[in-house]
Design an enzyme around this catalytic site. Structure first.
Site, short mmCIF file in Angstrom:
data_model
loop_
_atom_site.label_atom_id
_atom_site.label_comp_id
_atom_site.label_asym_id
_atom_site.label_seq_id
_atom_site.Cartn_x
_atom_site.Cartn_y
_atom_site.Cartn_z
N ASP A 151 71.93 -26.68 -3.48
CA ASP A 151 72.59 -28.04 -3.44
C ASP A 151 73.25 -28.32 -4.47
O ASP A 151 73.33 -28.34 -4.69
CB ASP A 151 70.58 -28.67 -4.34
CG ASP A 151 69.51 -29.12 -3.86
OD1 ASP A 151 71.25 -30.44 -3.40
OD2 ASP A 151 69.08 -29.92 -4.00
C1 GLC Z 1 70.48 -33.16 -3.49
C2 GLC Z 1 69.16 -33.11 -2.82
C3 GLC Z 1 69.12 -32.58 -1.58
C4 GLC Z 1 70.29 -33.38 -0.40
C5 GLC Z 1 71.36 -32.96 -0.70
C6 GLC Z 1 72.63 -33.67 -0.54
O1 GLC Z 1 70.89 -33.72 -4.29
O2 GLC Z 1 68.32 -32.75 -3.22
O3 GLC Z 1 68.29 -32.73 -0.46
O4 GLC Z 1 70.16 -32.80 0.58
O5 GLC Z 1 71.59 -33.21 -2.41
O6 GLC Z 1 73.08 -35.20 -0.29
#
Ligand code: GLC
Length: 710
Positions: free
Chosen positions: A253
């Site tokens: 993430d």
């Molecule tokens: C985030 C989220 C995730 C997302 C990623 C990209 O902080 O937790 O669900 O896909 O960023 O935007």
């Protein structure tokens, strides 16, 4: 691919593992500077938060000019639609309609792919029992069995039959793992969980999505048993790749690699990068710790280059399967984009989905559906809002295309409609002048539709709440409107289950409408005025208060089950144990009668099938739809089993007076659970089968399982 790999420098290899964020959206704390330069120099293999045929084409051209000319893969948070927005996932899950959910994912993929994208960061399959956590809006609720079915439907919808199809996108199962169980419901907070809870409740949907062929997995922000998911070798390599046989790639993430420094399990970015690659991570989202640190770590002998080669191969193989090497621009077709975005057909699907997502929580004296001949006052801060109808995470969705409740009501009532609107207050703030106008509007009308709830920012990521009631100003508004004495229907919009205890005591009819997406206003009006009937069933119970959280209908029995006659049993002094509106609950416009449950045999052997059934009769005046649910309980087992677990559901539509037998077949798979050694087992003994219209309203029968099975 091996030949390609052989010709790549260490820097170019690490570049393939570097996922950078563009600037067309902001979804995390840090952006990636000099994206173009890094793409051109081969330091970046994947990009997100950039879309449209034009923008992706421009970056792709740069990638092709890099020394190796390896095409980029473009990802994005297409969570519930790309340009046409469907109900948020928790809302859509309340349809219990797997075919519909798959069609929505397919339609989202078609739009996303036409906008230059190859990869969606969805489905989020985190089970959660805690609506304080704002991200429950993005998941499918509290139940692992239903959650698994929904996960499979979404993966199929996104990936289709063949990734090389220019309308297919790669799915990303997230957030691996256990992200839905942060302590106190506070986003990004620690998770502390038994292996048993992981196996029984939290792992099944991830596993189901992977078994369905999901190509990528995103790690979660939280730690698991003291080790952050992105540095957790047990989780990523032993369990996910080893036991579950996952062969795709694992992305972290947002900045989760460098966040290991904040967790206190890595001292430097180098330390964090080494832990992540050794744990099994293939791609680093935004941290740039892989790009910055891995080359040196390999040169110094601290990290084995073979780990990097394996990760690069996984990325290249998926790029190959997507057809990127054959035609890197297959998904950059402006003409196609113009033709597919927000098409009539997709909007129709969005309306169907919105209709099915709503849950009629209560409807005393059949207050709903409303007559079209009355003078209606629509009151409440969400009545005119298009943006809040879309909810959190709307990708390239635009409120300009959305339908607010007021617009929907006007459209359904047409020329003869008499609708006034007054906001009454802001979502979180009172406004004395508006309140006065709202009371006046109520007084002038025959009936009031109050649209209250959360704004779109109040759920989703980083949107945990300790108080999940309606904001105080909205409750005050509701009180004042009720005092006018006008008949009043409450429509609630939110990303999460709310504490509606006071509203339940004050209103005769409550329709929960989540955030319904682009066509939300139309669908809402259709249901309010009876052009369609509500069919949704809750996939997450609504508590009586936050004090009960976390909670689930699948709770384990205690040694002291609640007994009102005995003080020393499991209870609260100030609240019933039960939710206000339980999992599986949802009313419709109609009335049914269910017979007792019958069973075709008293005993079942290994490999056998037992049938339980009941007869459901439509005793109302109109055709209506009901969803029957099958729950099972293993009464005595080697480990305690939940008091009930969903194992089936069927939707039936019956004409007035019509009766139908609804039967469920129970097989070994339905009885299996993780035994003492956490391996699946079926144990002999007595079982209870329950068929009901919710997890709290059911009839039951018992049968005996004769022998064990593994
Ligand atoms: C985030 C989220 C995730 C997302 C990623 C990209 O902080 O937790 O669900 O896909 O960023 O935007």
């Amino acid at each position: 691919m091996r030949v390609l790999l052989g010709g790549m420098s260490l820097g170019e290899k690490v570049g393939q593992l570097n996922l950078l964020a563009g600037a067309m959206d902001v979804t995390g704390m840090r952006d990636s500077g000099d994206l173009e330069g890094k793409v051109l120099s081969g330091e970046c293999g994947a990009v997100f938060n950039v879309y449209t045929a034009g923008a992706t084409r421009a970056l792709q051209e740069l990638a092709l000019r890099s020394r190796q000319g390896i095409p980029l893969i473009f990802g994005y948070d297409v969570i519930h639609g790309h340009r046409t927005i469907f109900p948020h996932p928790l809302g859509l899950s309340c349809s219990w309609n797997l075919g519909l959910i798959e069609r929505c994912a397919r339609a989202a993929a078609v739009e996303a792919a036409a906008d230059g994208l190859h990869w969606v960061f969805s489905p989020m399959v985190d089970i959660s029992h805690d609506p304080r956590w704002g991200r429950v809006a993005e998941g499918a609720g509290e139940d692992p069995w239903l959650g698994s079915k929904i996960a499979v439907a979404m993966v199929r919808g996104y990936q289709g039959e063949d990734l090389a199809d220019p309308a297919a996108v790669v799915a990303c199962v997230k957030h691996f793992a256990l992200y839905g169980a942060p302590l106190g419901g506070r986003d990004y907070h620690t998770v502390d969980m038994s292996r048993r809870a992981m196996e029984e409740t939290y792992f099944p949907p991830y596993r189901a999505a992977i078994d369905a062929g999901a190509r990528t997995v995103m790690t979660s922000f939280n730690e698991i048993d003291g080790v952050p998911a992105s540095g957790n070798r047990w989780l990523l390599t032993e369990l996910l790749r080893g036991n579950w046989g996952f062969t795709g790639w694992i992305v972290t993430d947002y900045t989760a690699v460098s966040e290991m420094k904040c967790h206190g399990t890595a001292g430097t970015d180098g330390d964090a990068a080494r832990q992540a690659i050794e744990a099994g991570v293939d791609m680093d989202m935004v941290s740039e710790a892989f790009a910055g640190e891995l080359p040196e770590l390999v040169k110094s002998g601290a990290v084995d280059e073979a780990l990097i080669d394996a990760a690069v191969m996984r990325v290249l193989e998926t790029k190959w399967d997507l057809g990127l090497f054959a035609d890197p621009f297959a998904r950059c077709d402006e003409a196609k984009a113009a033709a597919v975005m927000l098409s009539g057909q997709t909007r129709q699907l969005a309306r169907e989905a919105a209709r099915e997502a709503m849950v009629l929580l209560k409807n005393d004296n059949s207050l709903l559906p409303l007559s079209k001949d009355l003078k209606v006052a629509l009151i409440g801060p969400l009545g005119e809002s298009r943006r809040d109808m879309l909810g959190c995470w709307i990708a390239a969705g635009d409120e300009a295309h959305a339908v607010a409740p007021l617009e929907g009501i006007r459209a359904v009532l047409g020329e003869r409609g008499q609708v006034s609107f007054a906001p009454g207050c802001e979502v979180n703030d009172a406004n004395a002048e508006w309140l006065g106008q709202a009371i006046e509007a109520a007084n002038q009308a025959d009936l009031v539709i109050l649209t209250l709830g959360e704004s779109w920012q109040m759920s989703g990521e980083a949107a945990s709440r300790t108080d999940i009631r309606l904001p105080m100003c909205q409750r005050d508004l509701a009180r004042q409107i009720l005092e006018t004495g006008k008949p009043c229907v409450l429509v609630t919009l939110s990303g999460r289950p709310l504490d509606l205890s006071w509203e339940d005591s004050a209103f005769g009819a409550i329709l929960h409408a989540w955030a319904l997406g682009t066509e939300g206003g139309h669908a809402l009006a259709e249901v309010l005025f009876g052009d369609a009937a509500p069919v949704g069933k809750l996939t997450m119970g609504f508590p009586r208060s936050v004090g009960q959280l976390p909670m689930t209908y699948r709770e384990k029995p205690t040694g002291r089950p609640f007994d009102p006659a005995s003080a020393y049993t499991s209870k609260y002094l100030d609240s019933p144990n039960t939710p206000l509106f339980p999992f599986g609950h949802g009313l419709t416009y109609g009335e049914f009668h269910c017979s007792a449950v019958s069973i075709d045999a008293a005993e079942m052997s290994a490999g056998g099938v037992i049938q339980v059934s009941l007869v459901i009769t439509n005793i109302g005046k109109v055709a209506a739809t009901e969803s029957l649910q099958l729950y099972l309980r293993d009464l005595v087992a080697s480990v305690s089993r939940p008091v009930k677990e969903l194992r089936g559901f069927q939707r039936v539509t019956l004409a007035p007076g019509e009766a139908r037998t609804v039967a469920f077949a129970i097989t070994d798979a339905d009885l299996a659970f993780p035994g003492r050694d956490l391996l699946p087992v079926v144990e002999p003994g007595e079982f209870e089968a329950m068929i009901g219209v919710s997890s709290a309203v059911f009839q039951s029968v018992r049968f005996t399982r004769l022998d064990a099975a593994v």
